[in-house]
Design a protein around this motif. Structure first.
Motif, PDB file in Angstrom:
ATOM      1  N   SER A 364       0.832  -1.204   0.000  1.00 23.38           N
ATOM      2  CA  SER A 364       0.000   0.000   0.000  1.00 23.38           C
ATOM      3  C   SER A 364       0.865   1.253   0.000  1.00 23.38           C
ATOM      4  CB  SER A 364      -0.941   0.006   1.208  1.00 23.38           C
ATOM      5  OG  SER A 364      -0.220  -0.048   2.422  1.00 23.38           O
ATOM      6  N   ALA A 365       2.039   1.185   0.646  1.00 21.80           N
ATOM      7  CA  ALA A 365       2.943   2.344   0.653  1.00 21.80           C
ATOM      8  C   ALA A 365       3.470   2.628  -0.751  1.00 21.80           C
ATOM      9  CB  ALA A 365       4.100   2.093   1.620  1.00 21.80           C
ATOM     10  N   TRP A 366       3.814   1.569  -1.498  1.00 26.04           N
ATOM     11  CA  TRP A 366       4.284   1.762  -2.872  1.00 26.04           C
ATOM     12  C   TRP A 366       3.187   2.363  -3.747  1.00 26.04           C
ATOM     13  CZ3 TRP A 366       8.872   2.101  -4.841  1.00 26.04           C
ATOM     14  CH2 TRP A 366       9.949   1.456  -4.233  1.00 26.04           C
ATOM     15  N   VAL A 367       1.966   1.881  -3.581  1.00 23.08           N
ATOM     16  CA  VAL A 367       0.847   2.399  -4.372  1.00 23.08           C
ATOM     17  C   VAL A 367       0.624   3.876  -4.065  1.00 23.08           C
ATOM     18  CG1 VAL A 367      -1.651   2.268  -4.744  1.00 23.08           C
ATOM     19  CG2 VAL A 367      -0.288   0.163  -4.604  1.00 23.08           C
ATOM     20  N   LEU A 368       0.521   4.210  -2.789  1.00 20.89           N
ATOM     21  CA  LEU A 368       0.258   5.593  -2.400  1.00 20.89           C
ATOM     22  C   LEU A 368       1.427   6.498  -2.746  1.00 20.89           C
ATOM     23  CD1 LEU A 368      -1.486   4.903   1.018  1.00 20.89           C
ATOM     24  CD2 LEU A 368      -2.541   5.937  -0.996  1.00 20.89           C
ATOM     25  N   GLY A 369       2.651   6.003  -2.597  1.00 18.27           N
ATOM     26  CA  GLY A 369       3.816   6.812  -2.954  1.00 18.27           C
ATOM     27  C   GLY A 369       3.850   7.147  -4.431  1.00 18.27           C
ATOM     28  N   GLY A 370       3.547   6.162  -5.275  1.00 17.81           N
ATOM     29  CA  GLY A 370       3.528   6.407  -6.715  1.00 17.81           C
ATOM     30  C   GLY A 370       2.450   7.396  -7.114  1.00 17.81           C
ATOM     31  N   VAL A 371       1.254   7.230  -6.533  1.00 20.58           N
ATOM     32  CA  VAL A 371       0.161   8.147  -6.846  1.00 20.58           C
ATOM     33  C   VAL A 371       0.477   9.546  -6.330  1.00 20.58           C
ATOM     34  CG1 VAL A 371      -2.289   8.629  -6.516  1.00 20.58           C
ATOM     35  CG2 VAL A 371      -1.513   6.277  -6.832  1.00 20.58           C
ATOM     36  N   ALA A 372       1.141   9.648  -5.176  1.00 20.43           N
ATOM     37  CA  ALA A 372       1.513  10.959  -4.628  1.00 20.43           C
ATOM     38  C   ALA A 372       2.459  11.688  -5.570  1.00 20.43           C
ATOM     39  CB  ALA A 372       2.155  10.789  -3.257  1.00 20.43           C
ATOM     40  N   ALA A 373       3.409  10.968  -6.161  1.00 16.63           N
ATOM     41  CA  ALA A 373       4.343  11.594  -7.092  1.00 16.63           C
ATOM     42  C   ALA A 373       3.619  12.101  -8.333  1.00 16.63           C
ATOM     43  CB  ALA A 373       5.429  10.594  -7.487  1.00 16.63           C
ATOM     44  N   VAL A 374       2.716  11.288  -8.867  1.00 14.15           N
ATOM     45  CA  VAL A 374       1.944  11.710 -10.043  1.00 14.15           C
ATOM     46  C   VAL A 374       1.072  12.913  -9.700  1.00 14.15           C
ATOM     47  CG1 VAL A 374       0.142  11.014 -11.667  1.00 14.15           C
ATOM     48  CG2 VAL A 374       1.962   9.405 -11.054  1.00 14.15           C
ATOM     49  N   SER A 375       0.438  12.888  -8.522  1.00 17.11           N
ATOM     50  CA  SER A 375      -0.420  13.991  -8.099  1.00 17.11           C
ATOM     51  C   SER A 375       0.372  15.282  -7.943  1.00 17.11           C
ATOM     52  CB  SER A 375      -1.102  13.634  -6.773  1.00 17.11           C
ATOM     53  OG  SER A 375      -1.840  14.723  -6.272  1.00 17.11           O
TER      54      SER A 375
END
Length: 389
Positions: A364-375
């Motif tokens: 879940s950390a990898w998913v949220l981290g990736g989406v945070a970078a895109v955001s």
């Protein structure tokens, strides 16, 4: 069980802020990433990130209200009249208060209010999700709210963060039986944005259902009836008070605020204007892709709401999210602002938050981290381009 058939949360160990700390720290990290990305992107384009956050679009209107009060308007060549009476007063009141007691300008006071309100909103979202689904889901819900594509608005001198904070804590108060607190916060939300009606609706529906269930099960014990009745009375006072004041100020009576909004080409048309906007996208091939994306986006919102119903979210959350979504999609306002108008609809994030909470922490950390970078990248691109009006 409470009056709203929401499981009573078990006693929490330690202070509430300590339980919420991981969510708040994660939220602050996401917002910091977004601001750093915006600063770098803006500097590369020879623009001021500070100005983009505090002195463009609606931020200027709020600042002008804080500095000079109401009565300012702009008449456009097509005859439209943009009046600052369209902007509800709580944010400019707070800007004026902070500017009076600190060395900050009104614009910078708006940024400070937004920063504090966004943390309060994150905490409120955590409190609601934690109460309904548990701590892990609460943390994921906060982080999902932070990484939304238009999440950068949470750091602007706009009213979305302030409104979401008041709405989230009002809903939490309803879920935990603190009716007077719920009514007061709903009233303040009504002084922040027109969509405060969603919070009022949630309080009213929850109280009415509670009364009905109490009558059907006389032995049931809950909050005293007078507290719920008083909460229902208090909840709409903020919005009603401002709307009536605008009507008196303009001399057009109780419907005067609708005339003010009409000057901005805002109104509720059941989604007709938005449907025409989407349909117009299919007149040529490149724009047809945007039209298809809009249809997919609306479908995703409906799908999320259906899941919220299937997962038996508490009634106040369903009512609130439904009204916020309906007002955002069915208003004839500027279509580019609709993603921003949907920011307060955080209960729609609870299903994906629950799904993330069931994953291993690392995944879940990898998913949220990736989406945070895109955001963060999208937010910087967005504000340096068309941005939110």
């Amino acid at each position: 069980m409470t009056d709203l058939e929401t499981p009573v949360a078990p006693p929490r160990a330690g202070p509430a802020w300590r339980r919420a700390a991981p969510a708040l720290l994660g939220y602050a990290a996401v917002r910091a990433l977004g601001l750093v990305t915006l600063a770098v992107w803006s500097a590369a384009r020879d623009k001021s990130a500070h100005q983009l956050l505090s002195a463009r679009w609606d931020s200027l209107w709020y600042t002008r209200v804080a500095e000079l009060g109401y009565g300012y308007e702009v008449r456009l060549p097509n005859g439209d009249v943009h009046s600052n009476l369209a902007f509800f007063p709580l944010l400019p009141w707070l800007e004026r208060a902070f500017a009076a007691v600190t060395p900050l300008s009104h614009a910078d006071a708006g940024l400070l209010v937004s920063a504090l309100a966004s943390l309060a909103a994150a905490w409120g979202i955590f409190a609601v999700a934690d109460h309904v689904y548990g701590r892990r889901a609460g943390i994921c819900a906060v982080l999902l709210w932070a990484v939304l594509p238009v999440g950068i608005v949470q750091s602007m001198a706009y009213s979305e963060s302030l409104f979401t904070a008041l709405a989230a804590w009002s809903l939490y108060a309803v879920l935990t039986g603190r009716w007077l607190t719920a009514g007061l916060l709903a009233s303040l939300a009504g002084l922040t944005r027109p969509v405060g009606a969603a919070v009022v609706a949630a309080v009213w529906v929850a109280a009415i259902v509670s009364f009905v269930r109490e009558r059907s099960v006389p032995a049931r014990t809950g909050a005293p009836g007078w507290r719920r009745a008083l909460a229902m009375l208090i909840a709409p006072l903020g919005a009603a008070g401002y709307v009536l004041w605008v009507g008196r100020h303009t001399g057009k009576g109780p419907l005067g605020y609708l005339d003010v909004q009409a000057g901005w080409r805002n109104g509720f048309d059941g989604g007709y204007a938005f449907a025409r906007f989407v349909a117009d996208k299919f007149t040529s091939f490149p724009s047809a892709l945007a039209g298809l994306a809009l249809i997919v986006g609306v479908g995703l919102l409906v799908w999320l709401y259906v899941i919220c119903v299937r997962q038996r979210q508490p009634l106040p959350l369903l009512v609130y999210a439904g009204v916020v979504t309906l007002l955002a999609l069915c208003a004839s306002s500027y279509f580019g602002s609709k993603p921003r108008l949907l920011l307060p609809a955080f209960p729609l994030l609870l299903p994906p938050a629950l799904a993330l909470a069931r994953l291993r922490t690392s995944r879940s950390a990898w998913v949220l981290g990736g989406v945070a970078a895109v955001s963060a990248v999208y937010g910087a691109f967005w504000l340096n381009g068309s941005g939110p009006p």
